[in-house]
Design an enzyme around this catalytic site. Sequence first.
Site, PDB file in Angstrom:
ATOM      1  N   HIS A  67       0.800  -1.231   0.000  1.00 50.18           N
ATOM      2  CA  HIS A  67       0.000   0.000   0.000  1.00 50.18           C
ATOM      3  C   HIS A  67       0.829   1.276   0.000  1.00 50.18           C
ATOM      4  O   HIS A  67       0.291   2.368  -0.100  1.00 50.18           O
ATOM      5  CB  HIS A  67      -0.922   0.036   1.218  1.00 50.18           C
ATOM      6  CG  HIS A  67      -0.205   0.387   2.488  1.00 50.18           C
ATOM      7  ND1 HIS A  67       0.494  -0.531   3.219  1.00 50.18           N
ATOM      8  CD2 HIS A  67      -0.046   1.559   3.130  1.00 50.18           C
ATOM      9  CE1 HIS A  67       1.041   0.057   4.268  1.00 50.18           C
ATOM     10  NE2 HIS A  67       0.739   1.324   4.242  1.00 50.18           N
TER      11      HIS A  67
HETATM   12  C1  UD1 Z   1      -2.045   5.913   5.158  1.00 44.76           C
HETATM   13  C2  UD1 Z   1      -0.770   6.539   5.716  1.00 44.76           C
HETATM   14  C3  UD1 Z   1       0.324   5.491   5.738  1.00 44.76           C
HETATM   15  C4  UD1 Z   1      -0.107   4.245   6.474  1.00 44.76           C
HETATM   16  C5  UD1 Z   1      -1.438   3.737   5.923  1.00 44.76           C
HETATM   17  C6  UD1 Z   1      -1.945   2.608   6.778  1.00 44.76           C
HETATM   18  C7  UD1 Z   1      -0.534   8.930   5.220  1.00 44.76           C
HETATM   19  C8  UD1 Z   1       0.149   9.948   4.394  1.00 44.76           C
HETATM   20  N1  UD1 Z   1      -0.335   7.649   4.880  1.00 44.76           N
HETATM   21  O1  UD1 Z   1      -1.755   5.498   3.827  1.00 44.76           O
HETATM   22  O2  UD1 Z   1       1.466   6.031   6.396  1.00 44.76           O
HETATM   23  O3  UD1 Z   1       0.880   3.266   6.317  1.00 44.76           O
HETATM   24  O4  UD1 Z   1      -2.400   4.793   5.945  1.00 44.76           O
HETATM   25  O5  UD1 Z   1      -2.824   1.809   6.090  1.00 44.76           O
HETATM   26  O6  UD1 Z   1      -1.225   9.290   6.144  1.00 44.76           O
HETATM   27  N2  UD1 Z   1      -9.080   4.380   0.690  1.00 44.76           N
HETATM   28  C9  UD1 Z   1     -10.294   3.778   0.591  1.00 44.76           C
HETATM   29  N3  UD1 Z   1     -10.946   3.474   1.755  1.00 44.76           N
HETATM   30  C10 UD1 Z   1     -10.466   3.760   2.985  1.00 44.76           C
HETATM   31  C11 UD1 Z   1      -9.213   4.380   3.064  1.00 44.76           C
HETATM   32  C12 UD1 Z   1      -8.519   4.689   1.906  1.00 44.76           C
HETATM   33  O7  UD1 Z   1     -10.788   3.508  -0.494  1.00 44.76           O
HETATM   34  O8  UD1 Z   1     -11.111   3.453   3.997  1.00 44.76           O
HETATM   35  C13 UD1 Z   1      -8.335   4.679  -0.572  1.00 44.76           C
HETATM   36  C14 UD1 Z   1      -8.638   6.051  -1.130  1.00 44.76           C
HETATM   37  O9  UD1 Z   1      -8.682   5.954  -2.516  1.00 44.76           O
HETATM   38  C15 UD1 Z   1      -7.425   6.868  -0.706  1.00 44.76           C
HETATM   39  C16 UD1 Z   1      -6.316   5.809  -0.731  1.00 44.76           C
HETATM   40  O10 UD1 Z   1      -6.929   4.616  -0.315  1.00 44.76           O
HETATM   41  O11 UD1 Z   1      -7.161   7.929  -1.561  1.00 44.76           O
HETATM   42  C17 UD1 Z   1      -5.144   6.130   0.190  1.00 44.76           C
HETATM   43  O12 UD1 Z   1      -5.608   6.369   1.518  1.00 44.76           O
HETATM   44  P1  UD1 Z   1      -4.791   7.347   2.488  1.00 44.76           P
HETATM   45  O13 UD1 Z   1      -5.394   7.335   3.817  1.00 44.76           O
HETATM   46  O14 UD1 Z   1      -4.591   8.671   1.833  1.00 44.76           O
HETATM   47  O15 UD1 Z   1      -3.355   6.698   2.504  1.00 44.76           O
HETATM   48  P2  UD1 Z   1      -2.909   5.207   2.814  1.00 44.76           P
HETATM   49  O16 UD1 Z   1      -2.247   4.670   1.600  1.00 44.76           O
HETATM   50  O17 UD1 Z   1      -4.009   4.454   3.417  1.00 44.76           O
HETATM   51  N1  UDP Z   2      -3.574  -5.337   8.830  1.00 48.23           N
HETATM   52  C1  UDP Z   2      -4.825  -5.909   8.964  1.00 48.23           C
HETATM   53  N2  UDP Z   2      -5.472  -6.337   7.838  1.00 48.23           N
HETATM   54  C2  UDP Z   2      -4.941  -6.245   6.599  1.00 48.23           C
HETATM   55  C3  UDP Z   2      -3.662  -5.662   6.468  1.00 48.23           C
HETATM   56  C4  UDP Z   2      -3.005  -5.209   7.596  1.00 48.23           C
HETATM   57  O1  UDP Z   2      -5.332  -6.030  10.087  1.00 48.23           O
HETATM   58  O2  UDP Z   2      -5.601  -6.651   5.620  1.00 48.23           O
HETATM   59  C5  UDP Z   2      -2.876  -4.870  10.032  1.00 48.23           C
HETATM   60  C6  UDP Z   2      -1.484  -5.444  10.187  1.00 48.23           C
HETATM   61  O3  UDP Z   2      -1.533  -6.696  10.832  1.00 48.23           O
HETATM   62  C7  UDP Z   2      -0.791  -4.364  11.002  1.00 48.23           C
HETATM   63  C8  UDP Z   2      -1.445  -3.102  10.517  1.00 48.23           C
HETATM   64  O4  UDP Z   2      -2.672  -3.467   9.915  1.00 48.23           O
HETATM   65  O5  UDP Z   2      -1.034  -4.500  12.387  1.00 48.23           O
HETATM   66  C9  UDP Z   2      -0.539  -2.441   9.532  1.00 48.23           C
HETATM   67  O6  UDP Z   2      -1.221  -1.500   8.806  1.00 48.23           O
HETATM   68  P1  UDP Z   2      -0.745  -0.996   7.384  1.00 48.23           P
HETATM   69  O7  UDP Z   2       0.072  -2.020   6.716  1.00 48.23           O
HETATM   70  O8  UDP Z   2      -1.965  -0.514   6.701  1.00 48.23           O
HETATM   71  O9  UDP Z   2       0.112   0.309   7.743  1.00 48.23           O
HETATM   72  P2  UDP Z   2       1.611   0.576   8.206  1.00 48.23           P
HETATM   73  O10 UDP Z   2       1.938  -0.307   9.344  1.00 48.23           O
HETATM   74  O11 UDP Z   2       2.485   0.380   7.018  1.00 48.23           O
HETATM   75  O12 UDP Z   2       1.572   2.022   8.593  1.00 48.23           O
END
Ligand code: UD1
Ligand code: UDP
Length: 380
Positions: A218
Amino acid sequence: MRIISIVGARPQFIKASAISRAFKREHSENLEELLVHTGQHYDDNMSQIFFDELDIPRPHFNLEIGSLTHGQQTGRMLERIEKLLLLKKPAAVIVYGDTNTTLAGALAASKQQIPVIHIEAGLRSFKKAMPEEINRIMTDHVSTMLFTPTQRGIQNLLREGFSLEQYAPPTMDNPAIYPSGDIMYDNSFYFAQKAEKTSTILRRLQLRKERFVLSTLHRAGNTGNPDRLYAILLGLKKIADSKTRVVLPLHPGTQKQLTSITNQAFVEEINNHSYIDLIEPVSFLDMIMLEKRAEMILTDSGGVQKEAYFFHKPSVILREETEWTEITENNATILTGANSGKIAQAFLHFRNYPPEDYPEIFGNGDAATMICKEIVTKLA
Ligand code: UD1
Ligand code: UDP
């Protein structure tokens, strides 16, 4: 004493559960914790599922910000969090990790001279093109109490001018840094017992007997670049082509980015490959069971690479660098970037030579108790 915890993204719900548990267990008589959800993540399987499954109290406030550009998202959070802090006047604000939610919470609180407590402080990738790196640095430098999961985190903070010597109560100008261990280490073992009893994912995916690898993807640097996204998926496909199942619970943002890949026939192949389980995001308990049973884990997630280590699984990190350098130093991971050949090689390496040893580097599994005690004694 009133504390406001600010969460918004998937890993933050999980992290906050460790702190809320410790507050409830040890300090419920003299402490009120209010939970604010910014709404950064909002799909049921990115948000609600964690509240249902991990016994986290429903958020007292949901700001429902949703997906926007970085500036819009952080700006709107900042404005709404500020309003809330003026109204609720907490003694301190807790923020977790390095997301836009973290930064907005830290800025809103510090501008009102409300002490910011940063949990998972001090981590650095030394790559400011990563949005999280900016969020981490900014948050650390307006924080009053910084809890660092690893020794490397402490070293990073010392290099940036923080000090381990503490003569007076911590303030924004005199911040305190602590090596606390990792609250996710606490969580993984706490919830593993529940997962063993209640998760049905292995049965649902018919994985009880079969060998498989687990993958998540992601990170913006990968998903926002169609060539990198393609190369990583190609690496995973090479593994699947060798008849090893690849379980890939895909972040919704990544799912949407699949359309950016020019070769849509390839995307179709991935979708229909009999050795690739491209599934929706799973719950934390299901994730734990997948991690515990997987042969190895290929990921660009910060949390998931650590969980691989917690459960003594080798990991292949789909990035060029990691903030969790202790894992690399212990030879439990290989950094491949977005190179399909390197991904396939790393898979073969760990299949033939799995790491023998996983020394304890994330604390003793009770970081949350120490953190909560320190907060209550220093800020009461
Ligand atoms: C965010 C964090 C990242 C973290 C991740 C955990 C920032 C800059 N990034 O990244 O550090 O590792 O969360 O998962 O804050 N979307 C959906 N449904 C949702 C959420 C997101 O469809 O419930 C889609 C949207 O198209 C959105 C994209 O995912 O634009 C990215 O979501 P966003 O929260 O901006 O960043 P993450 O990649 O989730
Ligand atoms: N996680 C989860 N379901 C998923 C993917 C990740 O519960 O389908 C959990 C994972 O076990 C970990 C956390 O989400 O505890 C990590 O989140 P993510 O990878 O989105 O973000 P990051 O840690 O890179 O910020």
